[in-house]
Design a protein around this motif. Structure first.
Motif, PDB file in Angstrom:
ATOM      1  N   PRO A 254       0.714  -1.092  -0.125  1.00  0.00           N
ATOM      2  CA  PRO A 254      -0.019   0.112  -0.035  1.00  0.00           C
ATOM      3  C   PRO A 254       0.884   1.364  -0.060  1.00  0.00           C
ATOM      4  O   PRO A 254       1.931   1.415   0.747  1.00  0.00           O
ATOM      5  CB  PRO A 254      -0.850  -0.122   1.353  1.00  0.00           C
ATOM      6  N   LEU A 255       0.413   2.265  -0.809  1.00  0.00           N
ATOM      7  CA  LEU A 255       1.027   3.587  -1.004  1.00  0.00           C
ATOM      8  C   LEU A 255       0.155   4.624  -0.514  1.00  0.00           C
ATOM      9  O   LEU A 255      -0.364   5.278  -1.419  1.00  0.00           O
ATOM     10  CB  LEU A 255       1.817   3.856  -2.206  1.00  0.00           C
ATOM     11  N   PRO A 256      -0.402   4.769   0.671  1.00  0.00           N
ATOM     12  CA  PRO A 256      -1.298   5.651   1.004  1.00  0.00           C
ATOM     13  C   PRO A 256      -0.689   7.174   0.582  1.00  0.00           C
ATOM     14  O   PRO A 256       0.494   7.632   0.505  1.00  0.00           O
ATOM     15  CB  PRO A 256      -1.665   5.666   2.480  1.00  0.00           C
ATOM     16  N   LEU A 257      -1.728   8.323   0.833  1.00  0.00           N
ATOM     17  CA  LEU A 257      -1.456   9.557   0.590  1.00  0.00           C
ATOM     18  C   LEU A 257      -0.312   9.899   1.322  1.00  0.00           C
ATOM     19  O   LEU A 257       0.695  10.657   1.216  1.00  0.00           O
ATOM     20  CB  LEU A 257      -2.790  10.407   0.487  1.00  0.00           C
ATOM     21  N   ALA A 258      -0.459   9.819   2.732  1.00  0.00           N
ATOM     22  CA  ALA A 258       0.605  10.168   3.597  1.00  0.00           C
ATOM     23  C   ALA A 258       1.683   9.877   3.087  1.00  0.00           C
ATOM     24  O   ALA A 258       3.062  10.574   3.420  1.00  0.00           O
ATOM     25  CB  ALA A 258       0.110   9.900   5.112  1.00  0.00           C
ATOM     26  N   ARG A 259       2.048   8.606   2.847  1.00  0.00           N
ATOM     27  CA  ARG A 259       3.098   7.802   2.524  1.00  0.00           C
ATOM     28  C   ARG A 259       4.081   8.623   1.167  1.00  0.00           C
ATOM     29  O   ARG A 259       5.246   8.944   1.048  1.00  0.00           O
ATOM     30  CB  ARG A 259       3.416   6.437   2.131  1.00  0.00           C
ATOM     31  N   ALA A 260       3.165   9.095   0.261  1.00  0.00           N
ATOM     32  CA  ALA A 260       3.431  10.045  -0.932  1.00  0.00           C
ATOM     33  C   ALA A 260       4.100  11.067  -0.272  1.00  0.00           C
ATOM     34  O   ALA A 260       5.120  11.652  -0.931  1.00  0.00           O
ATOM     35  CB  ALA A 260       2.276  10.082  -1.738  1.00  0.00           C
ATOM     36  N   TYR A 261       3.571  11.655   0.541  1.00  0.00           N
ATOM     37  CA  TYR A 261       3.883  13.272   1.022  1.00  0.00           C
ATOM     38  C   TYR A 261       5.063  13.129   1.836  1.00  0.00           C
ATOM     39  O   TYR A 261       5.822  14.052   1.956  1.00  0.00           O
ATOM     40  CB  TYR A 261       2.677  13.578   1.833  1.00  0.00           C
ATOM     41  N   SER A 262       5.477  11.791   2.236  1.00  0.00           N
ATOM     42  CA  SER A 262       6.688  11.614   3.124  1.00  0.00           C
ATOM     43  C   SER A 262       8.032  11.731   2.261  1.00  0.00           C
ATOM     44  O   SER A 262       9.017  11.499   2.828  1.00  0.00           O
ATOM     45  CB  SER A 262       6.703  10.423   3.926  1.00  0.00           C
ATOM     46  N   LEU A 263       7.747  11.655   0.971  1.00  0.00           N
ATOM     47  CA  LEU A 263       9.058  11.722   0.011  1.00  0.00           C
ATOM     48  C   LEU A 263       9.964  12.582   0.413  1.00  0.00           C
ATOM     49  O   LEU A 263       9.809  13.941   0.527  1.00  0.00           O
ATOM     50  CB  LEU A 263       8.490  11.760  -1.466  1.00  0.00           C
TER      51      LEU A 263
ATOM     52  N   ALA B 289      -5.451   6.408 -10.269  1.00  0.00           N
ATOM     53  CA  ALA B 289      -4.208   5.841  -9.667  1.00  0.00           C
ATOM     54  C   ALA B 289      -3.169   7.303  -9.360  1.00  0.00           C
ATOM     55  O   ALA B 289      -2.398   7.276  -8.286  1.00  0.00           O
ATOM     56  CB  ALA B 289      -3.225   5.248 -10.620  1.00  0.00           C
ATOM     57  N   MET B 290      -3.276   8.202 -10.188  1.00  0.00           N
ATOM     58  CA  MET B 290      -2.346   9.354  -9.815  1.00  0.00           C
ATOM     59  C   MET B 290      -2.842  10.484  -9.007  1.00  0.00           C
ATOM     60  O   MET B 290      -1.981  11.089  -8.149  1.00  0.00           O
ATOM     61  CB  MET B 290      -2.139   9.957 -11.204  1.00  0.00           C
ATOM     62  N   PHE B 291      -4.143  10.648  -8.853  1.00  0.00           N
ATOM     63  CA  PHE B 291      -4.437  11.571  -8.047  1.00  0.00           C
ATOM     64  C   PHE B 291      -5.391  11.317  -6.852  1.00  0.00           C
ATOM     65  O   PHE B 291      -6.197  10.131  -6.917  1.00  0.00           O
ATOM     66  CB  PHE B 291      -5.346  12.646  -8.814  1.00  0.00           C
ATOM     67  N   PRO B 292      -5.028  11.892  -5.641  1.00  0.00           N
ATOM     68  CA  PRO B 292      -4.437  13.131  -5.544  1.00  0.00           C
ATOM     69  C   PRO B 292      -3.005  12.847  -4.971  1.00  0.00           C
ATOM     70  O   PRO B 292      -2.074  13.663  -4.588  1.00  0.00           O
ATOM     71  CB  PRO B 292      -5.150  13.726  -4.154  1.00  0.00           C
ATOM     72  N   ARG B 293      -2.518  11.468  -4.853  1.00  0.00           N
ATOM     73  CA  ARG B 293      -1.151  11.209  -4.616  1.00  0.00           C
ATOM     74  C   ARG B 293      -0.062  12.133  -5.354  1.00  0.00           C
ATOM     75  O   ARG B 293       0.967  12.503  -4.832  1.00  0.00           O
ATOM     76  CB  ARG B 293      -0.930   9.761  -4.837  1.00  0.00           C
TER      77      ARG B 293
END
Length: 540
Positions: free
Chosen positions: A413-422, A449-453
């Motif tokens: 899983p790649l939730p929004l919060a993980r994407a923001y941790s980049l 797939a792309m949004f909002p990540r």
């Protein structure tokens, strides 16, 4: 008015009179800034206060001193008397125009008057490479879909769109002298449905390719929006689609020749044979891309290249002996060296996946580091320019939660919060999100797939450094989701996929983050072994 995404530093005077932006508001700009005028909807014929666009070199110098990308620096000043957008370059003005667009009420009709708050917005990005890779080989996306995506990238201040144009499942551009690439390699008769042991292959034609003229038009369209199109051809692996058209380029003394592009997904054992004909083919493909694309970078692939066929082929063994290559693992670096040299001869820089680090990397290569911090740090330690695209943070085909209703469960899983941790390593040139399309067969699936990540990743690439509190991003996101909805984007709702976005009955293969980390650790073993060997050699 504080909901810009990416976040832009703002000083807003809530008590001051606002600016009324109408369809007939005049825009004052020199011809050099016409792209920004068009981005703002064109200048009206009205009288009175308007929008003024101007160049200001001092903005770029100040941004550069602060360690930012100087030519994209801008300042937007709004008052009741008018709007001024100053930029260090035409690109900086365009970034400012994008911020001004975001200050509109997302739900206001395009021809309506809107009131903009008085204040100042200014900034410059942390990285010069803020990108997205779109896989159009597995599932082809028509030209209009690519244009739309370019607009969405520009809305997020992203400046690179890498087009993954070839793979085992399809070849999507014309190469002079190789007509069967679009006659045979751009069409498959069936496609894998789902992932994992329960996946099936279902009949149904999938086809498409871009003509040379279409690609040239996309390059122009993107440039007007501050986006550089970077093409990629996969060499010497992920090549079955090409071998279906030209089987003589493969290792013909092992296995059965391919009858068409691969109908399944995964790592394919087929590779180019280490022959002069294969080198000529690769050079022709690179030439075709250089003739169409004006980007500094030309992608040459290099990822997931098995040595199976080279190890089994007598013809490959004989060729290896003639070339002085000790093992089958030396064949890919041999290919890489030739293709990098050809890209350099065309005045460009080769872009390759981090697997090429397992051999000697010639000068003139930029690395896409997808296998986590190990690959990233190895490239940096060798002084190689590197783009961060770690799969656990930016592979947008990964599911967005652990819910069984999340389509389709490929990877962890790649939730929004993980994407923001980049977090981008110091000295990297930037980063990008990768959108692999095996299980994204439509525009709506790509949107999902792309949004909002991607909005989260775009903010991290703009700001750099450590992420600000995730709650701050989430406070601004609802307004940004309204922008996406107004643009017709079928994004994933924050509380989970809507009923029509689920894909019940399509099998997946759930994976934990820990399990994926273990897999990646295995994938980089050869890289670590090579790094240790080089360190020992340096000490002698």
């Amino acid at each position: 008015h504080r909901a810009t995404v990416p976040a832009i530093a703002a000083h807003v005077d809530a008590a001051a009179a606002r600016f009324a932006w109408r369809p007939d508001t005049p825009i004052d700009a020199v011809p050099e800034l016409s792209a920004s005028v068009d981005w703002l909807g064109g200048g009206g014929q009205g009288t009175g206060q308007g929008i003024r666009l101007t160049l200001d070199d001092a903005l770029g110098a100040a941004a550069a001193r602060a360690g930012r990308v100087g030519d994209e620096a801008f300042r937007v000043t709004v008052s009741a008397d008018g709007v001024e957008i100053r930029g260090a370059s035409p690109l900086g003005v365009f970034r400012g125009a994008t911020v001004l667009r975001q200050l509109r009420d997302p739900d206001a009709p395009a021809q309506a008057e809107v009131l903009l708050p008085a204040g100042v917005w200014e900034g410059a990005p942390a990285y010069g490479w803020r990108g997205v890779m779109l896989d159009v080989a597995r599932h082809f996306r028509p030209v209009d879909d690519v244009r739309r995506l370019i607009d969405l990238l520009a809305l997020h201040h992203l400046n690179i769109l890498q087009l993954h144009l070839t793979d085992d499942q399809g070849w999507r551009f014309e190469v002079p002298g190789y007509p069967r690439l679009t006659e045979v390699s751009a069409r498959r008769e069936a496609t894998q449905r789902g992932h994992g042991p329960e996946a099936t292959v279902e009949p149904g034609v999938h086809e498409g390719f871009y003509t040379t003229d279409e690609l040239r038009d996309l390059v122009r369209y993107a440039a007007e929006r501050g986006v550089t199109l970077v093409p990629e051809v996969e060499l010497p692996g992920h090549i079955q689609a090409a071998l279906a058209a030209y089987p003589e380029l493969g290792n013909t003394d092992v296995g059965v020749p391919a009858s068409g592009p691969w109908e399944r997904f995964g790592v394919n054992a087929r590779t180019l044979a280490p022959t002069e004909a294969s080198l000529a083919f690769g050079r022709a493909a690179i030439d075709a891309l250089c003739d169409v694309f004006d980007a500094e970078w030309i992608g040459i692939g290099g990822d997931e290249v098995p040595v199976t066929e080279w190890a089994q082929s007598e013809a490959a063994a004989e060729r290896m002996r003639a070339l002085g290559l000790a093992t089958p693992h030396d064949v890919q670096p041999w290919f890489t060296a030739h293709f990098v040299a050809h890209v350099r001869a065309r005045g460009r820089t080769a872009l390759a996946w981090d697997e090429v680090l397992e051999g000697e990397v010639p000068e003139g290569v930029r690395i896409l580091a997808w296998r986590g911090p190990v690959a990233m740090r190895e490239a940096l330690s060798r002084g190689i320019p590197v783009v961060a695209c770690p799969d656990l943070e930016v592979y947008l085909d990964y599911p967005q939660s652990e819910s069984p209703e999340e389509p389709i469960r490929v990877g962890p899983p790649l939730p929004l919060a993980r994407a923001y941790s980049l977090r981008i390593e110091d000295r990297a040139v930037g980063g990008q999100a990768n959108v692999w399309s095996e299980h994204l067969p439509s525009r709506d699936r790509v949107d999902f797939a792309m949004f909002p990540r991607l909005a989260a990743i775009a903010e991290r690439l703009w700001e750099g450094g450590e992420p600000r509190p995730f709650a701050d991003f989430m406070r601004r996101l609802p307004t940004h989701l309204r922008r996406l909805a107004a643009a017709g984007v079928r994004y994933r709702p924050l509380d989970g996929p809507s009923p029509d976005q689920r894909r019940p009955g399509v099998p997946g293969k759930p994976l934990t983050v820990e399990a994926r980390e273990a897999i990646v650790a295995g994938l980089v073993e050869r890289l670590l072994d090579g790094s240790a060997a080089r360190a020992r050699a340096a000490r002698k």
